[in-house]
Scaffold this motif. Structure first.
Motif, PDB file in Angstrom:
ATOM      1  N   MET A 254       0.898  -1.580   0.147  1.00 59.73           N
ATOM      2  CA  MET A 254       0.126  -0.226   0.307  1.00 59.73           C
ATOM      3  C   MET A 254       0.721   1.145  -0.118  1.00 59.73           C
ATOM      4  O   MET A 254       2.045   1.199   0.994  1.00 59.73           O
ATOM      5  N   LYS A 255       0.994   2.269  -1.146  1.00 60.49           N
ATOM      6  CA  LYS A 255       1.463   3.395  -1.019  1.00 60.49           C
ATOM      7  C   LYS A 255       0.800   4.444  -0.613  1.00 60.49           C
ATOM      8  O   LYS A 255      -0.435   4.712  -0.354  1.00 60.49           O
ATOM      9  N   SER A 256       1.823   4.769   0.122  1.00 63.66           N
ATOM     10  CA  SER A 256       1.564   6.289   0.569  1.00 63.66           C
ATOM     11  C   SER A 256       2.674   7.740   0.491  1.00 63.66           C
ATOM     12  O   SER A 256       3.358   7.722   0.721  1.00 63.66           O
ATOM     13  N   GLU A 257       2.139   8.747  -0.029  1.00 64.17           N
ATOM     14  CA  GLU A 257       2.910  10.026   0.093  1.00 64.17           C
ATOM     15  C   GLU A 257       3.275  10.198   1.932  1.00 64.17           C
ATOM     16  O   GLU A 257       2.207  10.449   2.421  1.00 64.17           O
ATOM     17  N   PRO A 258       4.417  10.482   1.981  1.00 61.03           N
ATOM     18  CA  PRO A 258       4.479  10.248   3.402  1.00 61.03           C
ATOM     19  C   PRO A 258       4.584  12.013   3.978  1.00 61.03           C
ATOM     20  O   PRO A 258       4.608  12.205   5.298  1.00 61.03           O
ATOM     21  N   ALA A 259       4.038  12.580   2.762  1.00 67.05           N
ATOM     22  CA  ALA A 259       4.196  14.458   3.211  1.00 67.05           C
ATOM     23  C   ALA A 259       2.276  13.583   3.203  1.00 67.05           C
ATOM     24  O   ALA A 259       2.256  14.574   4.733  1.00 67.05           O
TER      25      ALA A 259
ATOM     26  N   TRP B  94      -7.446   3.882   4.937  1.00 69.78           N
ATOM     27  CA  TRP B  94      -7.015   3.904   4.050  1.00 69.78           C
ATOM     28  C   TRP B  94      -7.765   4.967   2.900  1.00 69.78           C
ATOM     29  O   TRP B  94      -8.791   4.284   2.427  1.00 69.78           O
ATOM     30  N   PHE B  95      -8.259   5.847   3.138  1.00 66.22           N
ATOM     31  CA  PHE B  95      -9.848   7.400   2.176  1.00 66.22           C
ATOM     32  C   PHE B  95      -8.455   7.723   1.055  1.00 66.22           C
ATOM     33  O   PHE B  95      -7.267   7.613   1.078  1.00 66.22           O
TER      34      PHE B  95
ATOM     35  N   ASP C 217     -15.915   5.189   1.666  1.00 64.38           N
ATOM     36  CA  ASP C 217     -14.776   5.946   2.528  1.00 64.38           C
ATOM     37  C   ASP C 217     -16.250   7.025   2.630  1.00 64.38           C
ATOM     38  O   ASP C 217     -16.647   7.892   1.528  1.00 64.38           O
ATOM     39  N   HIS C 218     -15.856   8.112   3.983  1.00 68.63           N
ATOM     40  CA  HIS C 218     -16.990   9.470   4.177  1.00 68.63           C
ATOM     41  C   HIS C 218     -16.680  10.497   2.683  1.00 68.63           C
ATOM     42  O   HIS C 218     -17.005  10.748   2.508  1.00 68.63           O
ATOM     43  N   THR C 219     -14.565  10.666   2.462  1.00 66.78           N
ATOM     44  CA  THR C 219     -14.783  12.068   1.953  1.00 66.78           C
ATOM     45  C   THR C 219     -15.091  11.741  -0.002  1.00 66.78           C
ATOM     46  O   THR C 219     -15.617  13.410  -0.203  1.00 66.78           O
TER      47      THR C 219
ATOM     48  N   MET D 212     -14.742   2.970  -1.186  1.00 67.62           N
ATOM     49  CA  MET D 212     -14.358   2.272  -0.431  1.00 67.62           C
ATOM     50  C   MET D 212     -13.482   1.838   0.294  1.00 67.62           C
ATOM     51  O   MET D 212     -12.393   2.588  -0.162  1.00 67.62           O
ATOM     52  N   MET D 213     -13.624   1.874   1.707  1.00 67.91           N
ATOM     53  CA  MET D 213     -11.966   2.108   2.371  1.00 67.91           C
ATOM     54  C   MET D 213     -11.948   1.326   3.295  1.00 67.91           C
ATOM     55  O   MET D 213     -12.686   0.342   4.012  1.00 67.91           O
ATOM     56  N   VAL D 214     -10.544   0.822   3.901  1.00 66.66           N
ATOM     57  CA  VAL D 214     -10.378  -0.338   4.972  1.00 66.66           C
ATOM     58  C   VAL D 214      -9.315   0.578   6.061  1.00 66.66           C
ATOM     59  O   VAL D 214      -8.804   1.930   5.754  1.00 66.66           O
TER      60      VAL D 214
END
Length: 151
Positions: free
Chosen positions: A6-11, A26-27, A73-75, A96-98
């Motif tokens: 799972m990729k995420s931008e650290p910023a 994870w939205f 996903d609420h967003t 969706m999100m988890v």
């Protein structure tokens, strides 16, 4: 049990940020294939390679696990959100999100270093044109990454 990268931008959300939280929602995923992974395949207890992307040195920065089943996903409903989707409704959510829980930070296993290990050559993150933010990881790939992280 399945495994995921799972990729995420650290910023936006780094492994350190994730470790400071009880769980990370994870939205913001707006790709149907990735949504389907979360909705249809991910299960509580699945292993996660927490990957820092879009940064000076991308790579695996930690280990996490999936701690919830998929939920809307609420967003997607928030018109002020970057992730707003006007076609989504409470009755028929599109996205969706988890939740995941960071387990530990690891020495960075950089994308460059990952490319030097033949046992990882099949990982989707290493394939040309691979841009999905969540990709499945085989048991053999997971075990190879774990061995590399223990060195």
């Amino acid at each position: 049990m399945a495994y995921w990268l799972m990729k995420s931008e650290p910023a936006e959300m780094s492994i350190d940020d994730a470790l400071a939280m009880p769980a990370v929602p994870w939205f913001g995923v707006r790709n149907y294939q990735t949504r389907n992974f979360m909705r249809d395949v991910m299960r509580v207890g699945d292993g996660v390679l927490f990957y820092h992307s879009s940064c000076a040195e991308p790579g695996i920065a930690g280990i996490a696990e999936v701690v919830s089943t998929a939920y809307p996903d609420h967003t997607q409903y928030d018109s002020k959100s970057h992730y707003f989707d006007p076609k989504a409704t409470q009755e028929t959510p599109r996205w969706m999100m988890v939740d995941i829980k960071a387990i530990r930070k690891t020495p960075l296993l950089s994308l460059t270093e990952m490319r030097t290990h033949s046992e990882l050559e099949t990982m989707q993150v290493l394939q040309k044109g691979s841009r999905l933010s969540i990709t499945p990881v085989t048991t053999a790939e997971w075990n190879a990454v774990m061995m590399l992280l223990m060195k």
